[in-house]
Scaffold this motif. Structure first.
Motif, PDB file in Angstrom:
ATOM      1  N   ARG A   1       0.810  -1.211   0.000  1.00 17.18           N
ATOM      2  CA  ARG A   1       0.000   0.000   0.000  1.00 17.18           C
ATOM      3  C   ARG A   1       0.850   1.271   0.000  1.00 17.18           C
ATOM      4  N   PHE A   2       2.120   1.181   0.399  1.00 18.89           N
ATOM      5  CA  PHE A   2       2.955   2.385   0.376  1.00 18.89           C
ATOM      6  C   PHE A   2       3.891   2.418  -0.834  1.00 18.89           C
ATOM      7  N   GLY A   3       3.697   1.517  -1.809  1.00 13.10           N
ATOM      8  CA  GLY A   3       4.394   1.652  -3.078  1.00 13.10           C
ATOM      9  C   GLY A   3       5.613   0.769  -3.286  1.00 13.10           C
ATOM     10  N   HIS A   4       5.962  -0.009  -2.269  1.00 17.04           N
ATOM     11  CA  HIS A   4       7.149  -0.873  -2.323  1.00 17.04           C
ATOM     12  C   HIS A   4       6.754  -2.211  -2.949  1.00 17.04           C
ATOM     13  N   ILE A   5       7.547  -2.682  -3.909  1.00 17.48           N
ATOM     14  CA  ILE A   5       7.249  -3.974  -4.528  1.00 17.48           C
ATOM     15  C   ILE A   5       8.168  -5.030  -3.937  1.00 17.48           C
ATOM     16  N   ASN A   6       7.576  -6.129  -3.468  1.00 21.90           N
ATOM     17  CA  ASN A   6       8.347  -7.121  -2.735  1.00 21.90           C
ATOM     18  C   ASN A   6       7.642  -8.479  -2.811  1.00 21.90           C
ATOM     19  N   VAL A   7       8.406  -9.533  -2.653  1.00 21.34           N
ATOM     20  CA  VAL A   7       7.833 -10.872  -2.530  1.00 21.34           C
ATOM     21  C   VAL A   7       6.981 -10.929  -1.254  1.00 21.34           C
ATOM     22  N   ASN A   8       5.806 -11.524  -1.358  1.00 24.62           N
ATOM     23  CA  ASN A   8       4.908 -11.700  -0.195  1.00 24.62           C
ATOM     24  C   ASN A   8       4.565 -10.394   0.518  1.00 24.62           C
ATOM     25  N   ALA A   9       4.572  -9.275  -0.225  1.00 25.19           N
ATOM     26  CA  ALA A   9       4.276  -7.963   0.384  1.00 25.19           C
ATOM     27  C   ALA A   9       5.173  -7.676   1.584  1.00 25.19           C
TER      28      ALA A   9
ATOM     29  N   ARG B   1      16.412  -9.751  -5.023  1.00 24.52           N
ATOM     30  CA  ARG B   1      16.641  -8.901  -6.190  1.00 24.52           C
ATOM     31  C   ARG B   1      16.335  -9.674  -7.458  1.00 24.52           C
ATOM     32  N   PRO B   2      15.678  -9.052  -8.423  1.00 21.57           N
ATOM     33  CA  PRO B   2      15.585  -9.702  -9.723  1.00 21.57           C
ATOM     34  C   PRO B   2      16.974  -9.758 -10.357  1.00 21.57           C
ATOM     35  N   PHE B   3      17.209 -10.719 -11.164  1.00 20.46           N
ATOM     36  CA  PHE B   3      18.443 -10.888 -11.947  1.00 20.46           C
ATOM     37  C   PHE B   3      19.634 -11.410 -11.159  1.00 20.46           C
ATOM     38  N   ARG B   4      19.599 -11.329  -9.827  1.00 17.55           N
ATOM     39  CA  ARG B   4      20.773 -11.701  -9.046  1.00 17.55           C
ATOM     40  C   ARG B   4      20.367 -12.595  -7.880  1.00 17.55           C
ATOM     41  N   HIS B   5      21.224 -13.529  -7.527  1.00 19.23           N
ATOM     42  CA  HIS B   5      21.018 -14.299  -6.310  1.00 19.23           C
ATOM     43  C   HIS B   5      21.347 -13.430  -5.106  1.00 19.23           C
ATOM     44  N   GLY B   6      20.767 -13.781  -3.970  1.00 17.33           N
ATOM     45  CA  GLY B   6      21.149 -13.110  -2.736  1.00 17.33           C
ATOM     46  C   GLY B   6      20.236 -11.943  -2.410  1.00 17.33           C
ATOM     47  N   GLN B   7      20.027 -11.748  -1.110  1.00 17.30           N
ATOM     48  CA  GLN B   7      19.210 -10.637  -0.632  1.00 17.30           C
ATOM     49  C   GLN B   7      20.104  -9.541  -0.077  1.00 17.30           C
ATOM     50  N   ARG B   8      19.545  -8.358   0.021  1.00 17.74           N
ATOM     51  CA  ARG B   8      20.292  -7.253   0.615  1.00 17.74           C
ATOM     52  C   ARG B   8      19.333  -6.248   1.245  1.00 17.74           C
TER      53      ARG B   8
ATOM     54  N   ASN C   1      13.540  12.996  -3.665  1.00 19.85           N
ATOM     55  CA  ASN C   1      12.841  12.083  -2.752  1.00 19.85           C
ATOM     56  C   ASN C   1      12.093  10.976  -3.482  1.00 19.85           C
ATOM     57  N   GLU C   2      12.347  10.832  -4.775  1.00 22.32           N
ATOM     58  CA  GLU C   2      11.700   9.758  -5.534  1.00 22.32           C
ATOM     59  C   GLU C   2      12.378   8.431  -5.188  1.00 22.32           C
ATOM     60  N   LEU C   3      11.603   7.419  -4.878  1.00 25.85           N
ATOM     61  CA  LEU C   3      12.180   6.088  -4.653  1.00 25.85           C
ATOM     62  C   LEU C   3      11.437   5.043  -5.488  1.00 25.85           C
ATOM     63  N   PHE C   4      10.128   4.959  -5.314  1.00 18.67           N
ATOM     64  CA  PHE C   4       9.350   3.941  -6.019  1.00 18.67           C
ATOM     65  C   PHE C   4       8.921   4.477  -7.387  1.00 18.67           C
ATOM     66  N   ARG C   5       9.237   3.735  -8.437  1.00 19.22           N
ATOM     67  CA  ARG C   5       8.826   4.146  -9.789  1.00 19.22           C
ATOM     68  C   ARG C   5       7.318   4.088  -9.927  1.00 19.22           C
ATOM     69  N   SER C   6       6.757   5.029 -10.701  1.00 21.53           N
ATOM     70  CA  SER C   6       5.344   4.915 -11.074  1.00 21.53           C
ATOM     71  C   SER C   6       5.235   3.896 -12.209  1.00 21.53           C
TER      72      SER C   6
ATOM     73  N   VAL D   1       9.666  -2.695 -16.644  1.00 18.29           N
ATOM     74  CA  VAL D   1       9.649  -4.074 -16.147  1.00 18.29           C
ATOM     75  C   VAL D   1       8.257  -4.400 -15.613  1.00 18.29           C
ATOM     76  N   ARG D   2       7.725  -3.459 -14.851  1.00 16.39           N
ATOM     77  CA  ARG D   2       6.395  -3.669 -14.291  1.00 16.39           C
ATOM     78  C   ARG D   2       5.329  -3.720 -15.387  1.00 16.39           C
ATOM     79  N   GLN D   3       5.478  -2.889 -16.405  1.00 16.98           N
ATOM     80  CA  GLN D   3       4.529  -2.941 -17.527  1.00 16.98           C
ATOM     81  C   GLN D   3       4.594  -4.306 -18.201  1.00 16.98           C
ATOM     82  N   ALA D   4       5.833  -4.826 -18.352  1.00 12.68           N
ATOM     83  CA  ALA D   4       5.994  -6.136 -18.980  1.00 12.68           C
ATOM     84  C   ALA D   4       5.353  -7.229 -18.126  1.00 12.68           C
ATOM     85  N   LEU D   5       5.485  -7.113 -16.807  1.00 16.32           N
ATOM     86  CA  LEU D   5       4.869  -8.110 -15.914  1.00 16.32           C
ATOM     87  C   LEU D   5       3.350  -8.103 -16.049  1.00 16.32           C
ATOM     88  N   ARG D   6       2.775  -6.914 -16.235  1.00 13.43           N
ATOM     89  CA  ARG D   6       1.320  -6.824 -16.410  1.00 13.43           C
ATOM     90  C   ARG D   6       0.881  -7.540 -17.672  1.00 13.43           C
TER      91      ARG D   6
END
Ligand code: GDP
Ligand code: MN
Ligand code: MN
Ligand code: MN
Length: 257
Positions: free
Chosen positions: A104-112, A160-167, A236-241, A247-252
């Motif tokens: 709801r605050f704009g962050h895209i993540n696995v399992n919210a 992360r997409p494209f890479r193994h490992g979390q950060r 202060n921009e962080l989350f893409r519209s 990438v998000r358009q392609a996922l849709r």
């Protein structure tokens, strides 16, 4: 720059005043102008964002997701878990073989971003509702306890997409811009930089995550000292519209079944 853990923080419970608990322990390690990172896990605990699977009556959509989801953990195959993820999300970007959603605050993540580790006594830990508001409250609380002008970053560990490992990444921030805009600066070859906007809050979150670890260390807060934002413009921009995110358009468009 220097990264210093805030040590001896207790197990955080709903209603705890994180700013006060940190202020009581930071001592001289924290000074005006420093950055403080705080793991979203403890922000969520303090804000009472714990939940149990039994609180989630299963919708048809959640049941459908659970029936088709890949070979994940037992919790993730539970339709009530899918229901929890749906309730935290505004858009489902991938529903099989795992859930990728926009919170709801704009962050895209696995399992919210719903966490199942470091949550004693409950099944689930939801991300803070408004992590930037949480960061602002911690910043104000620190000022009330004599620590003026501390920038605060709420972090989470993400894949992360494209890479193994979390950060570590930033999901909320206060008292500093999200990014440093290098456009218009020169490179060593005398060419003007045209695209580079450096996400300093993510970089600080990643650095701090090296200090917190991911397990039982008990270090959810880290002081970053002797680091300067510098003279560059901030953004202060962080989350893409959606319009700004191919990438998000392609996922849709993508039919992943
Ligand atoms: P996340 O990245 O926000 O999901 O947080 P993690 O689960 O990776 O935890 C980050 C750090 O905070 C680790 O060192 C954990 O041991 C620590 N931690 C998590 N919960 C608590 C808590 O309630 N109290 C304390 N003192 N440390 C905690
Ligand atoms: Mn966790
Ligand atoms: Mn987490
Ligand atoms: Mn983590």
């Amino acid at each position: 720059m220097e990264l210093t853990p805030v040590t001896d923080l207790p197990e955080i419970r709903p209603g705890d005043d994180l700013a006060e608990l940190i202020a009581e322990r930071a001592g001289d390690d924290l000074e005006s102008g420093d950055v403080l990172t705080v793991a979203s896990t403890v922000v969520s605990k303090a804000e009472g964002r714990v939940a149990d699977l039994e609180e989630y009556p299963v919708s048809a959509r959640a049941q459908e997701i659970a029936d088709t989801i890949g070979d994940l953990t037992e919790e993730e195959k539970d339709p009530r878990f899918a229901q929890a993820v749906l309730e935290e999300s505004t858009e489902l970007l991938i529903d099989c073989p795992f859930l990728l959603t926009e919170t709801r605050f704009g962050h895209i993540n696995v399992n919210a971003g719903i966490d199942q580790s470091n949550v004693p006594g409950h099944d689930l830990l939801l991300l803070p509702k408004r992590p930037t508001k949480s960061a602002e409250r911690i910043r104000e609380g620190l000022a009330e306890h004599g620590y003026d002008d501390i920038a605060v970053i709420v972090t989470d560990t993400c894949g992360r997409p494209f890479r193994h490992g979390q950060r570590g990444v930033a999901i909320g921030w206060a008292g500093m811009p999200a990014s440093r805009d290098w456009r218009g600066e020169m490179d060593r070859d005398g060419d003007e930089l045209e695209v580079t906007v450096q996400s300093v809050i993510d970089e600080l979150a990643s650095a701090a995550n090296l200090v917190t670890g991911e397990g039982a260390d008990g270090v959810p807060a880290v002081v970053v000292s002797d680091w300067e934002f510098g003279d560059l413009e901030g953004s202060n921009e962080l989350f893409r519209s959606v319009e700004d995110d191919l990438v998000r358009q392609a996922l849709r468009e993508w039919d992943w079944k």
